[in-house]
Motif scaffolding. Sequence first.
Motif, PDB file in Angstrom:
ATOM      1  N   LEU A 368      34.592  27.198  18.339  1.00 38.77           N
ATOM      2  CA  LEU A 368      35.013  27.147  16.938  1.00 38.77           C
ATOM      3  C   LEU A 368      35.026  25.712  16.412  1.00 38.77           C
ATOM      4  O   LEU A 368      35.801  25.382  15.520  1.00 38.77           O
ATOM      5  N   ASN A 369      34.171  24.868  16.949  1.00 44.52           N
ATOM      6  CA  ASN A 369      34.132  23.458  16.596  1.00 44.52           C
ATOM      7  C   ASN A 369      33.861  23.285  15.101  1.00 44.52           C
ATOM      8  O   ASN A 369      32.816  23.698  14.600  1.00 44.52           O
ATOM      9  N   VAL A 370      34.801  22.655  14.397  1.00 40.14           N
ATOM     10  CA  VAL A 370      34.641  22.486  12.952  1.00 40.14           C
ATOM     11  C   VAL A 370      33.813  21.254  12.604  1.00 40.14           C
ATOM     12  O   VAL A 370      33.728  20.873  11.443  1.00 40.14           O
ATOM     13  N   ARG A 371      33.175  20.644  13.589  1.00 38.96           N
ATOM     14  CA  ARG A 371      32.170  19.613  13.330  1.00 38.96           C
ATOM     15  C   ARG A 371      30.783  20.228  13.192  1.00 38.96           C
ATOM     16  O   ARG A 371      29.825  19.504  12.918  1.00 38.96           O
ATOM     17  N   ALA A 372      30.668  21.522  13.443  1.00 38.87           N
ATOM     18  CA  ALA A 372      29.408  22.243  13.292  1.00 38.87           C
ATOM     19  C   ALA A 372      29.399  22.898  11.917  1.00 38.87           C
ATOM     20  O   ALA A 372      30.247  23.741  11.606  1.00 38.87           O
ATOM     21  N   PHE A 373      28.434  22.535  11.076  1.00 37.50           N
ATOM     22  CA  PHE A 373      28.472  22.931   9.665  1.00 37.50           C
ATOM     23  C   PHE A 373      28.417  24.438   9.467  1.00 37.50           C
ATOM     24  O   PHE A 373      28.913  24.951   8.457  1.00 37.50           O
ATOM     25  N   TRP A 374      27.841  25.181  10.410  1.00 43.95           N
ATOM     26  CA  TRP A 374      27.769  26.635  10.232  1.00 43.95           C
ATOM     27  C   TRP A 374      29.127  27.303  10.421  1.00 43.95           C
ATOM     28  O   TRP A 374      29.290  28.473  10.114  1.00 43.95           O
ATOM     29  N   ASN A 375      30.117  26.537  10.907  1.00 43.43           N
ATOM     30  CA  ASN A 375      31.478  27.078  11.018  1.00 43.43           C
ATOM     31  C   ASN A 375      32.313  26.840   9.762  1.00 43.43           C
ATOM     32  O   ASN A 375      33.471  27.242   9.708  1.00 43.43           O
ATOM     33  N   TRP A 376      31.735  26.221   8.730  1.00 50.76           N
ATOM     34  CA  TRP A 376      32.459  25.985   7.469  1.00 50.76           C
ATOM     35  C   TRP A 376      32.294  27.222   6.579  1.00 50.76           C
ATOM     36  O   TRP A 376      31.605  27.187   5.552  1.00 50.76           O
ATOM     37  N   ARG A 377      32.918  28.289   6.950  1.00 59.26           N
ATOM     38  CA  ARG A 377      32.689  29.562   6.276  1.00 59.26           C
ATOM     39  C   ARG A 377      33.160  29.553   4.824  1.00 59.26           C
ATOM     40  O   ARG A 377      32.675  30.336   4.005  1.00 59.26           O
ATOM     41  N   PHE A 378      34.085  28.668   4.496  1.00 60.24           N
ATOM     42  CA  PHE A 378      34.551  28.600   3.108  1.00 60.24           C
ATOM     43  C   PHE A 378      33.440  28.152   2.162  1.00 60.24           C
ATOM     44  O   PHE A 378      33.529  28.360   0.951  1.00 60.24           O
ATOM     45  N   LEU A 379      32.375  27.543   2.702  1.00 58.80           N
ATOM     46  CA  LEU A 379      31.245  27.148   1.869  1.00 58.80           C
ATOM     47  C   LEU A 379      30.202  28.252   1.737  1.00 58.80           C
ATOM     48  O   LEU A 379      29.424  28.255   0.785  1.00 58.80           O
ATOM     49  N   TYR A 380      30.186  29.182   2.698  1.00 57.61           N
ATOM     50  CA  TYR A 380      29.079  30.129   2.770  1.00 57.61           C
ATOM     51  C   TYR A 380      29.500  31.588   2.676  1.00 57.61           C
ATOM     52  O   TYR A 380      28.654  32.478   2.782  1.00 57.61           O
ATOM     53  N   GLY A 381      30.790  31.843   2.478  1.00 55.93           N
ATOM     54  CA  GLY A 381      31.240  33.220   2.369  1.00 55.93           C
ATOM     55  C   GLY A 381      30.936  33.990   3.631  1.00 55.93           C
ATOM     56  O   GLY A 381      31.216  33.554   4.744  1.00 55.93           O
ATOM     57  N   GLY A 382      30.319  35.148   3.487  1.00 57.84           N
ATOM     58  CA  GLY A 382      30.042  35.994   4.641  1.00 57.84           C
ATOM     59  C   GLY A 382      28.662  35.811   5.212  1.00 57.84           C
ATOM     60  O   GLY A 382      28.172  36.682   5.947  1.00 57.84           O
ATOM     61  N   ALA A 383      27.992  34.703   4.919  1.00 57.93           N
ATOM     62  CA  ALA A 383      26.635  34.482   5.405  1.00 57.93           C
ATOM     63  C   ALA A 383      26.603  34.448   6.930  1.00 57.93           C
ATOM     64  O   ALA A 383      27.534  33.952   7.589  1.00 57.93           O
ATOM     65  N   ASP A 384      25.538  34.971   7.495  1.00 60.64           N
ATOM     66  CA  ASP A 384      25.360  34.956   8.944  1.00 60.64           C
ATOM     67  C   ASP A 384      25.178  33.506   9.404  1.00 60.64           C
ATOM     68  O   ASP A 384      24.418  32.741   8.797  1.00 60.64           O
ATOM     69  N   PRO A 385      25.877  33.100  10.495  1.00 59.93           N
ATOM     70  CA  PRO A 385      25.741  31.711  10.970  1.00 59.93           C
ATOM     71  C   PRO A 385      24.302  31.300  11.236  1.00 59.93           C
ATOM     72  O   PRO A 385      23.934  30.139  11.024  1.00 59.93           O
ATOM     73  N   ALA A 386      23.464  32.237  11.685  1.00 57.17           N
ATOM     74  CA  ALA A 386      22.059  31.897  11.924  1.00 57.17           C
ATOM     75  C   ALA A 386      21.361  31.512  10.623  1.00 57.17           C
ATOM     76  O   ALA A 386      20.528  30.592  10.592  1.00 57.17           O
ATOM     77  N   ASP A 387      21.701  32.194   9.541  1.00 59.35           N
ATOM     78  CA  ASP A 387      21.113  31.855   8.240  1.00 59.35           C
ATOM     79  C   ASP A 387      21.621  30.495   7.756  1.00 59.35           C
ATOM     80  O   ASP A 387      20.870  29.741   7.120  1.00 59.35           O
ATOM     81  N   VAL A 388      22.876  30.183   8.055  1.00 54.95           N
ATOM     82  CA  VAL A 388      23.433  28.889   7.660  1.00 54.95           C
ATOM     83  C   VAL A 388      22.761  27.770   8.453  1.00 54.95           C
ATOM     84  O   VAL A 388      22.408  26.718   7.899  1.00 54.95           O
ATOM     85  N   ARG A 389      22.575  27.966   9.760  1.00 57.32           N
ATOM     86  CA  ARG A 389      21.888  26.961  10.570  1.00 57.32           C
ATOM     87  C   ARG A 389      20.500  26.659  10.017  1.00 57.32           C
ATOM     88  O   ARG A 389      20.036  25.517  10.054  1.00 57.32           O
ATOM     89  N   ALA A 390      19.846  27.681   9.515  1.00 59.89           N
ATOM     90  CA  ALA A 390      18.484  27.511   9.006  1.00 59.89           C
ATOM     91  C   ALA A 390      18.421  26.616   7.775  1.00 59.89           C
ATOM     92  O   ALA A 390      17.348  26.106   7.436  1.00 59.89           O
TER      93      ALA A 390
END
Length: 441
Positions: A368-390
Amino acid sequence: MNGNNEAPAPTRPMPASHSAEPGRQLALHGGSPVRHTAWPTYDKGAVFVHPEDEEAAFRAVRSHLYFRYDHRPQNETECGRFEDELCRYFGTRHALAVSSGTAALALAIMGAPVPNGSLVACPGFTFVATPSAIVLAGCRPFLVEVDEDLRMDLDDLRRRWRPEIRAIVAVHMRGFAADVEALAAFAAEMGVPLIEDAVPALGAELNGRKLGTFGAAGAFSTQSDKALNCGEGGFLVTDDSTLFARAVALSGAYEGRLRRHFPDAEPPLTGLDLPLLSMRMDEIRAALLRAELARLPQRLALFHRNYAHVATALADLPGIAVRRPVAPGAYLGEAFVFRVPGGDAGWFARALRAEGVDARNIGADDDLNVRAFWNWRFLYGGADPADVRALLPCTARLLAETVDVPLSSNLTLDDCDDLVRAVRKVAAAARDAAPARPLRP
């Protein structure tokens, strides 16, 4: 450790090397660990605090004057004196002590002032406080790729520049200077302010100039493992009197208290048109920080000694890529960060922990490392982490390869040698097992 203070679940196991010498058998596979004592970190009490610092805090407690605005003149309060000393240390016109580094960064953005709703560019590799401060300031984070040394990629920012971007936040992440000189020149070219998130780099310098003094304002933290530590707190520094006045008013200098920060002239605004956000520092923390500031050069020297010792010993180790500074000595030294290109950095970090060294794979899927941008769910809502990484594929790939080891200023050289031995041991096992090890794409 993950966000719940638990070790992340193991990644795919790496088979033990049957050709390894007995002394090289990994603790992960039943061998003897390099060290048997806990790796010193702030959350285990390994903090750089002296009896004089404790007495300063006790003195403030005994004064019964805890609020920064009392009957005394500004330059007689603990907060006022701390701010004066910060101005001398950084060579800036103004300093403001506040409740956190996040507050300092948000106040710097609001003080600039960056229009509400604007995009603010920041690197995709940073602590969650950076995008959080941008949101707190009423703006929207615009994430930018990082390069192989995990610094904001100016080429990517230039390629994707949009007129809605009204500020740039440079982050000196994990104590390493961003290429802030180039970023400052680009910000000037675009006509937007550069704000420095120097929260993780208090006291570090680039080419003889202190980080936090290259942009319109620099934001710092005094929380937990920072170079000055009072548990919570922060401050900003700036030469811009209007930015400073806005930040003071927003932080909570109500009913004329703004004037106390401008003893020689009228402030450039009244503050009545700004909200009061109550982000002030208190006298007890300021007293502790004032005392610690006297020993900051000593602590910085220890950080540099320990980091140089480890980085020099591991600079040419096959299988890892040690993070490089943008210029010689342009780092704090509070973390040893390296990549495992093409390898399994999650396994590498887990093996180091088994050897008795705290380590973390920043881009681990099971953390749950909050230095990884795909874990900032407040920016991306319910987006899949794989889509955020992309969205930032280069940054995602680099963080997946990255291992982070905290380096307390309290480490001894024996501790540093333990880290060197552990990294060498794990790297050797990885090389021995390479034919059987699945490689990351």
